[in-house]
Design a protein around this motif. Structure first.
Motif, short mmCIF file in Angstrom:
data_model
loop_
_atom_site.label_atom_id
_atom_site.label_comp_id
_atom_site.label_asym_id
_atom_site.label_seq_id
_atom_site.Cartn_x
_atom_site.Cartn_y
_atom_site.Cartn_z
N LEU A 128 0.65 -1.21 0.03
CA LEU A 128 -0.12 -0.04 0.02
C LEU A 128 0.98 1.24 -0.09
O LEU A 128 0.50 2.13 -0.70
N ILE A 129 1.82 1.23 0.96
CA ILE A 129 2.76 2.37 0.90
C ILE A 129 3.45 2.79 -0.44
O ILE A 129 3.61 3.72 -0.94
N ASP A 130 3.97 1.50 -1.10
CA ASP A 130 4.65 1.55 -2.43
C ASP A 130 3.66 2.38 -3.41
O ASP A 130 4.12 3.06 -4.28
N GLY A 131 2.19 1.76 -3.20
CA GLY A 131 1.39 2.38 -4.12
C GLY A 131 1.14 3.81 -3.77
O GLY A 131 1.13 4.48 -4.83
N LEU A 132 0.92 4.39 -2.49
CA LEU A 132 0.76 5.62 -2.41
C LEU A 132 1.86 6.72 -2.87
O LEU A 132 1.77 7.76 -3.29
N VAL A 133 3.17 6.15 -2.72
CA VAL A 133 4.16 6.89 -3.26
C VAL A 133 4.28 7.04 -4.83
O VAL A 133 4.51 8.18 -5.09
#
Lengths: 288, 264
Positions: A128-133
């Motif tokens: 999820l974090i990778d996606g948000l970045v």
């Protein structure tokens, strides 16, 4: 020393912006008046009235004199005072920036900690974090409007907050994972401390300084006015005045924007350095 | 995993155009905004163009903008950083003035000035975005090259009389290459975000071939009733950027571990 350095930085940015803008082909008066079918002599009159017929060095010195008296000039297109215009726009941007930054900070710390510490949800949260970045701001904006039905200022806060949360969570998560093997964590568990105390005092506290640089960058970026978000959510902020100013060759507006930006950026940078030193004793020792 | 995804996406972007079932520019009002079907796998957009063909053809320009900008940033940044770290006094002071000037200008200002100066064209997007990243990249290279130049093998090279340029290019640069590649990946992902943002705003000009940022902008207005127009390019762009970030992280980690910890 810092103040002198800051002033030199401000002068440099204003100067470069001044000449860069005038190096652009086209000038504001011809651009607006010729299209309206006004005669050449009228255009010359107007240029004389605004001082645009003077040699560029003279214009520059005049401008520096004005700025040093706190006068940012007036828009060449609307005649509005740039100082007042910036204050009005800055209110909008400031509200947006502070709210979005608060969301980023709270969301980022929560998300980053959970991604690093939760056995069960960690891997999913890291994706999820990778996606948000990675998600472009205009894509998340489009999705927020279409799926969440959130438009206007809250939509902008949601989009910018999510992006900032991703960036902050990314850094915090890496720092927490790197810290996992440390002896002091084991010893804190060994003492039988409650989990929240271990988390706050022994896990979060030693690494919290690591988010300061990205947080500072993020806040600076938000305060600059966010061109894309403001466009999508129709929030007239500082980013819009930059976009319009450059495209319409409205020199004083762009110069005012640059001046404001450089002052804000160096202010935040100093704040960030102080914060980092306060949070991390190692930096404190090096500085003092 | 991320590397496989990245390679797959790049392959799709580079050669995907050949496999496009329709002409990506062929507008047919009578088949506008059709949902995905056997005939049009990803549906058609509001002008009746095949979304799949546009996605397959559009990635090339998106990638070209990002890669072009990243090349500007990386090449100029390496020259700036190495020169700053290793050049003579005159070179050093000239380059540091350039760096300070570049750093003093906000990125959006630079990008917009290029667009305003060169016109809304894709070349101006490449230059505008690339120039904003020269100084940050140069700074990284400068820090790394300064750390590498303190290593014993650099002193060894100096003691046998190797020239400065030789040391910079044949000894220092290869030894920090994984770090440079890692940083280049993140610069590329940033450039992709920035340049597609500019085309999304319509600042890339009227493009003769499709482009993902423009496609998302066009599909945005129709997203409520025809989400299949904007979602495919949006998803691909996000996955492309995420995989670039992951690959960049992998290179940087490798750079740190292979180099001991000179760059920390």
């Amino acid at each position: 020393m810092t103040v002198v350095r800051g002033l030199i930085g401000v002068w440099l940015a204003v100067t470069v912006a001044f000449f860069l803008l005038r190096a652009l082909p086209g000038d504001p008066i011809s651009a607006t008046l010729v299209s309206a079918g006004v005669s050449a002599s009228l255009i010359e009159d107007r240029q004389r009235a605004l001082g645009l017929d003077q040699p560029i060095g003279f214009q520059y010195v005049t401008y520096l004199g004005q700025v040093s008296r706190g006068d940012l000039g007036a828009s060449l297109i609307t005649g509005e005072a740039v100082g007042g215009m910036m204050t009005a726009r800055a209110g909008n941007t400031l509200r947006l920036a502070i709210t979005a930054f608060a969301v980023s900070l709270v969301g980022g710390v929560a998300l980053g900690s959970a991604a690093a510490l939760s056995q069960r949800w960690g891997p999913a949260l890291r994706i999820l974090i990778d996606g948000l970045v990675a998600i472009p701001i205009y894509v998340s904006a489009t999705l927020v409007v279409a799926l969440g039905g959130i438009a206007g200022a809250w939509g902008a806060v949601a989009v910018l907050g999510m992006q900032g949360a991703g960036v902050i969570a990314n850094v915090l998560c890496l720092a927490l994972i790197e810290q996992s093997g440390q002896g002091y964590i084991l010893s804190a568990y060994g003492k039988g401390l409650p989990r929240w105390a271990i988390f706050l005092r022994h896990r979060l506290r030693p690494v919290v300084y690591s988010i300061v640089p990205v947080a500072v960058l993020q806040f600076g970026f938000l305060l600059g006015g966010t061109v894309i978000t403001e466009t999508v959510f129709a929030q007239a902020g500082l980013g819009q005045s930059l976009l319009d100013g450059v495209l319409r060759r409205d020199y004083p507006v762009v110069q005012g924007w640059v001046l404001l930006m450089v002052v804000i950026q160096s202010g935040i940078q100093m704040l960030g350095d102080g914060l980092a030193a306060w949070l991390d004793p190692r930096i404190r020792e090096r500085v003092m | 995993m991320a590397r496989a995804v990245l390679v797959g996406l790049l392959a799709m972007v580079l050669v995907g155009g050949w496999f496009a079932p329709y002409d990506p520019l062929d507008t047919r009002p009578e088949r506008a905004a059709q949902p995905p079907s056997g005939e049009f796998w990803l549906g058609t957009d509001t002008l009746g163009r095949d979304v799949l063909s546009r996605v397959l053809n559009g990635g090339g320009l998106t990638l070209l903008l990002g890669v072009g900008a990243a090349c500007v940033a990386v090449i100029c940044g390496v020259v700036l950083g190495l020169g700053r770290g290793l050049g003579g006094n005159a070179v050093r002071s000239v380059l540091s003035v350039i760096e300070v000037v570049l750093l003093s200008l906000p990125p959006w200002l630079v990008a917009l000035v290029f667009v305003a100066g060169m016109g809304a064209r894709w070349e101006s997007v490449i230059w505008g975005v690339g120039v904003t990243q020269i100084a940050p990249f140069g700074r990284l290279v400068g820090v790394w090259s300064a750390s590498v130049s303190r290593q014993p093998y650099v002193m060894a090279a100096q003691s046998v009389g190797a020239g400065r340029l030789y040391i910079a290019l044949r000894i220092i640069l290869p030894n920090m290459l994984p770090l440079v590649v890692g940083a280049a990946c993140s610069t590329l992902s940033y450039c992709l975000l920035f340049s597609s943002g500019l085309t999304f705003l319509g600042l890339g000009g009227s493009l003769s071939s499709p482009e993902w940022g423009v496609m998302i902008a066009e599909g945005r207005t129709a997203i409520r009733y025809a989400p299949w127009i904007a979602l495919p390019p949006a998803l691909l762009l996000t996955v492309l950027i995420a995989s670039l970030n992951a690959v960049g992280r992998w290179f940087s980690l490798r750079g740190w571990s292979s180099s001991g910890d000179f760059g920390r």
